[in-house]
Write a protein that holds these residues in place. Structure first.
Motif, PDB file in Angstrom:
ATOM      1  N   ARG A 137       0.842  -1.201   0.000  1.00  0.00           N
ATOM      2  CA  ARG A 137       0.000   0.000   0.000  1.00  0.00           C
ATOM      3  C   ARG A 137       0.879   1.253   0.000  1.00  0.00           C
ATOM      4  NH1 ARG A 137      -3.714  -0.012   4.933  1.00  0.00           N
ATOM      5  NH2 ARG A 137      -1.742   0.388   6.006  1.00  0.00           N
ATOM      6  N   ALA A 138       1.939   1.228   0.805  1.00  0.00           N
ATOM      7  CA  ALA A 138       2.858   2.368   0.852  1.00  0.00           C
ATOM      8  C   ALA A 138       3.543   2.571  -0.498  1.00  0.00           C
ATOM      9  CB  ALA A 138       3.898   2.158   1.950  1.00  0.00           C
ATOM     10  N   ARG A 139       3.988   1.491  -1.131  1.00  0.00           N
ATOM     11  CA  ARG A 139       4.625   1.598  -2.449  1.00  0.00           C
ATOM     12  C   ARG A 139       3.674   2.269  -3.442  1.00  0.00           C
ATOM     13  NH1 ARG A 139       8.383  -1.698  -5.484  1.00  0.00           N
ATOM     14  NH2 ARG A 139       8.312  -3.297  -3.870  1.00  0.00           N
ATOM     15  N   ARG A 140       2.405   1.870  -3.436  1.00  0.00           N
ATOM     16  CA  ARG A 140       1.419   2.473  -4.341  1.00  0.00           C
ATOM     17  C   ARG A 140       1.237   3.960  -4.045  1.00  0.00           C
ATOM     18  NH1 ARG A 140      -1.104  -2.278  -3.163  1.00  0.00           N
ATOM     19  NH2 ARG A 140      -2.610  -1.259  -1.783  1.00  0.00           N
ATOM     20  N   PHE A 141       1.148   4.315  -2.755  1.00  0.00           N
ATOM     21  CA  PHE A 141       0.984   5.720  -2.388  1.00  0.00           C
ATOM     22  C   PHE A 141       2.164   6.544  -2.886  1.00  0.00           C
ATOM     23  CE2 PHE A 141       1.905   9.364   0.260  1.00  0.00           C
ATOM     24  CZ  PHE A 141       0.698  10.028   0.275  1.00  0.00           C
ATOM     25  N   TYR A 142       3.371   6.099  -2.610  1.00  0.00           N
ATOM     26  CA  TYR A 142       4.552   6.874  -3.010  1.00  0.00           C
ATOM     27  C   TYR A 142       4.672   6.964  -4.525  1.00  0.00           C
ATOM     28  CZ  TYR A 142       6.041   7.573   1.740  1.00  0.00           C
ATOM     29  OH  TYR A 142       6.090   7.999   3.042  1.00  0.00           O
ATOM     30  N   ALA A 143       4.237   5.947  -5.242  1.00  0.00           N
ATOM     31  CA  ALA A 143       4.279   5.974  -6.708  1.00  0.00           C
ATOM     32  C   ALA A 143       3.149   6.834  -7.272  1.00  0.00           C
ATOM     33  CB  ALA A 143       4.197   4.558  -7.270  1.00  0.00           C
ATOM     34  N   GLU A 144       1.919   6.546  -6.873  1.00  0.00           N
ATOM     35  CA  GLU A 144       0.755   7.198  -7.473  1.00  0.00           C
ATOM     36  C   GLU A 144       0.540   8.621  -6.979  1.00  0.00           C
ATOM     37  OE1 GLU A 144      -2.476   4.465  -6.757  1.00  0.00           O
ATOM     38  OE2 GLU A 144      -1.446   2.859  -7.857  1.00  0.00           O
ATOM     39  N   GLN A 145       0.685   8.867  -5.686  1.00  0.00           N
ATOM     40  CA  GLN A 145       0.425  10.198  -5.147  1.00  0.00           C
ATOM     41  C   GLN A 145       1.654  11.106  -5.185  1.00  0.00           C
ATOM     42  OE1 GLN A 145      -1.733   7.702  -3.829  1.00  0.00           O
ATOM     43  NE2 GLN A 145      -3.246   8.897  -4.937  1.00  0.00           N
ATOM     44  N   LEU A 146       2.853  10.546  -4.964  1.00  0.00           N
ATOM     45  CA  LEU A 146       4.045  11.393  -4.911  1.00  0.00           C
ATOM     46  C   LEU A 146       4.908  11.289  -6.160  1.00  0.00           C
ATOM     47  CD1 LEU A 146       5.134  10.945  -1.182  1.00  0.00           C
ATOM     48  CD2 LEU A 146       3.379  12.436  -2.173  1.00  0.00           C
ATOM     49  N   GLY A 147       4.642  10.312  -7.012  1.00  0.00           N
ATOM     50  CA  GLY A 147       5.425  10.158  -8.227  1.00  0.00           C
ATOM     51  C   GLY A 147       6.819   9.623  -7.988  1.00  0.00           C
ATOM     52  N   LEU A 148       7.014   8.892  -6.887  1.00  0.00           N
ATOM     53  CA  LEU A 148       8.338   8.373  -6.532  1.00  0.00           C
ATOM     54  C   LEU A 148       8.385   6.857  -6.708  1.00  0.00           C
ATOM     55  CD1 LEU A 148       8.924  10.390  -3.238  1.00  0.00           C
ATOM     56  CD2 LEU A 148       9.804  10.916  -5.529  1.00  0.00           C
ATOM     57  N   GLN A 149       9.501   6.378  -7.220  1.00  0.00           N
ATOM     58  CA  GLN A 149       9.737   4.943  -7.357  1.00  0.00           C
ATOM     59  C   GLN A 149      10.951   4.569  -6.514  1.00  0.00           C
ATOM     60  OE1 GLN A 149       7.770   2.847  -8.956  1.00  0.00           O
ATOM     61  NE2 GLN A 149       6.469   4.483  -9.749  1.00  0.00           N
ATOM     62  N   PRO A 150      10.932   3.410  -5.872  1.00  0.00           N
ATOM     63  CA  PRO A 150      12.116   3.012  -5.098  1.00  0.00           C
ATOM     64  C   PRO A 150      13.307   2.789  -6.021  1.00  0.00           C
ATOM     65  CG  PRO A 150      10.488   1.229  -5.167  1.00  0.00           C
ATOM     66  CD  PRO A 150       9.869   2.411  -5.831  1.00  0.00           C
ATOM     67  N   VAL A 151      14.485   3.176  -5.548  1.00  0.00           N
ATOM     68  CA  VAL A 151      15.717   2.937  -6.309  1.00  0.00           C
ATOM     69  C   VAL A 151      16.336   1.604  -5.919  1.00  0.00           C
ATOM     70  CG1 VAL A 151      16.204   5.382  -6.670  1.00  0.00           C
ATOM     71  CG2 VAL A 151      17.159   4.213  -4.659  1.00  0.00           C
ATOM     72  N   ASP A 152      15.870   1.054  -4.807  1.00  0.00           N
ATOM     73  CA  ASP A 152      16.371  -0.225  -4.329  1.00  0.00           C
ATOM     74  C   ASP A 152      15.320  -0.805  -3.389  1.00  0.00           C
ATOM     75  OD1 ASP A 152      18.064  -2.372  -3.903  1.00  0.00           O
ATOM     76  OD2 ASP A 152      19.597  -1.237  -2.837  1.00  0.00           O
ATOM     77  N   GLU A 153      15.337  -2.111  -3.259  1.00  0.00           N
ATOM     78  CA  GLU A 153      14.431  -2.733  -2.303  1.00  0.00           C
ATOM     79  C   GLU A 153      15.034  -4.022  -1.781  1.00  0.00           C
ATOM     80  OE1 GLU A 153      10.736  -4.619  -4.150  1.00  0.00           O
ATOM     81  OE2 GLU A 153      11.326  -3.128  -5.648  1.00  0.00           O
ATOM     82  N   ARG A 154      14.549  -4.382  -0.625  1.00  0.00           N
ATOM     83  CA  ARG A 154      14.917  -5.641   0.015  1.00  0.00           C
ATOM     84  C   ARG A 154      13.639  -6.190   0.624  1.00  0.00           C
ATOM     85  NH1 ARG A 154      14.380  -4.881   5.230  1.00  0.00           N
ATOM     86  NH2 ARG A 154      14.843  -2.907   6.210  1.00  0.00           N
ATOM     87  N   PRO A 155      13.633  -7.448   1.028  1.00  0.00           N
ATOM     88  CA  PRO A 155      12.430  -7.937   1.704  1.00  0.00           C
ATOM     89  C   PRO A 155      12.105  -7.035   2.903  1.00  0.00           C
ATOM     90  CG  PRO A 155      13.889  -9.756   1.191  1.00  0.00           C
ATOM     91  CD  PRO A 155      14.648  -8.486   0.876  1.00  0.00           C
ATOM     92  N   GLY A 156      10.925  -6.466   2.878  1.00  0.00           N
ATOM     93  CA  GLY A 156      10.495  -5.627   3.993  1.00  0.00           C
ATOM     94  C   GLY A 156      10.938  -4.186   3.927  1.00  0.00           C
ATOM     95  N   GLY A 157      11.527  -3.727   2.815  1.00  0.00           N
ATOM     96  CA  GLY A 157      11.971  -2.339   2.775  1.00  0.00           C
ATOM     97  C   GLY A 157      12.108  -1.781   1.373  1.00  0.00           C
ATOM     98  N   LEU A 158      11.818  -0.498   1.247  1.00  0.00           N
ATOM     99  CA  LEU A 158      11.938   0.235  -0.016  1.00  0.00           C
ATOM    100  C   LEU A 158      12.827   1.447   0.221  1.00  0.00           C
ATOM    101  CD1 LEU A 158       8.126   0.289  -0.861  1.00  0.00           C
ATOM    102  CD2 LEU A 158       9.845  -1.280  -1.797  1.00  0.00           C
ATOM    103  N   LEU A 159      13.774   1.692  -0.675  1.00  0.00           N
ATOM    104  CA  LEU A 159      14.687   2.826  -0.555  1.00  0.00           C
ATOM    105  C   LEU A 159      14.380   3.824  -1.670  1.00  0.00           C
ATOM    106  CD1 LEU A 159      17.204   4.027   0.886  1.00  0.00           C
ATOM    107  CD2 LEU A 159      18.574   2.899  -0.895  1.00  0.00           C
ATOM    108  N   TYR A 160      14.228   5.094  -1.287  1.00  0.00           N
ATOM    109  CA  TYR A 160      13.943   6.174  -2.227  1.00  0.00           C
ATOM    110  C   TYR A 160      15.071   7.205  -2.153  1.00  0.00           C
ATOM    111  CZ  TYR A 160       9.198   4.326  -2.307  1.00  0.00           C
ATOM    112  OH  TYR A 160       8.100   3.509  -2.463  1.00  0.00           O
ATOM    113  N   ARG A 161      15.332   7.872  -3.265  1.00  0.00           N
ATOM    114  CA  ARG A 161      16.303   8.977  -3.299  1.00  0.00           C
ATOM    115  C   ARG A 161      15.606  10.222  -3.827  1.00  0.00           C
ATOM    116  NH1 ARG A 161      20.542   5.215  -5.366  1.00  0.00           N
ATOM    117  NH2 ARG A 161      21.563   4.550  -3.442  1.00  0.00           N
ATOM    118  N   CYS A 162      15.866  11.328  -3.129  1.00  0.00           N
ATOM    119  CA  CYS A 162      15.343  12.628  -3.535  1.00  0.00           C
ATOM    120  C   CYS A 162      16.433  13.664  -3.282  1.00  0.00           C
ATOM    121  CB  CYS A 162      14.118  13.013  -2.707  1.00  0.00           C
ATOM    122  SG  CYS A 162      12.715  11.913  -2.870  1.00  0.00           S
ATOM    123  N   GLY A 163      16.818  14.384  -4.318  1.00  0.00           N
ATOM    124  CA  GLY A 163      17.755  15.484  -4.139  1.00  0.00           C
ATOM    125  C   GLY A 163      19.054  15.118  -3.458  1.00  0.00           C
TER     126      GLY A 163
END
Length: 141
Positions: free
Chosen positions: A25-51
């Motif tokens: 659900r969080a991945r969808r929110f960050y993608a659909e509402q904020l326009g952000l995609q994770p740059v890396d992921e592991r089981p149980g975690g998503l990593l994002y980069r901004c600026g």
């Protein structure tokens, strides 16, 4: 202890960690509402980069209290950022506390961070799908 060792945290990079009870659900929110995609992921975690900074969203059985700003972005044009996010379905918080209140989702805050060469800040807040309170700010010079 030498001076270099004493300043190890001051030289480190800060990385925010935000809990998510439902990582999909969080991945969808960050993608659909904020326009952000994770740059890396592991089981149980998503990593994002901004600026040039990073934040992670991680699966957690705990929930954020959502009573304080957990992470924020500094932007050059707050109105444009708020408008863009509203078009994506983000709902901004109404704030009315001693010292400031929002009008149309934006608060004027005098005296924030003079070390940045600003006389204040304009800011807005919203919650992610997991209840984390996130902010956007623009320094007022």
């Amino acid at each position: 202890m030498d001076t270099e060792s004493a300043n190890i945290l001051a030289r480190g990079r800060v990385a925010t960690r935000l809990p998510a009870q439902d990582l999909d659900r969080a991945r969808r929110f960050y993608a659909e509402q904020l326009g952000l995609q994770p740059v890396d992921e592991r089981p149980g975690g998503l990593l994002y980069r901004c600026g040039g900074t990073e934040f992670a969203v991680f699966a957690s059985t705990g929930a954020s209290s959502g009573t304080f700003t957990q992470m924020g972005w500094e932007v050059d044009d707050l109105e444009t950022a708020v408008s863009m996010l509203r078009q994506r379905g983000v709902v901004f918080e109404d704030v009315d506390v001693p010292g400031f209140r929002t009008e149309d989702g934006i608060a004027e805050i005098d005296g924030n961070y003079p070390s940045k060469g600003a006389r204040g800040e304009r800011a807005a807040w919203f919650r992610d799908s997991e209840g984390n309170l996130l902010g956007i700010g623009e320094p007022v010079v």
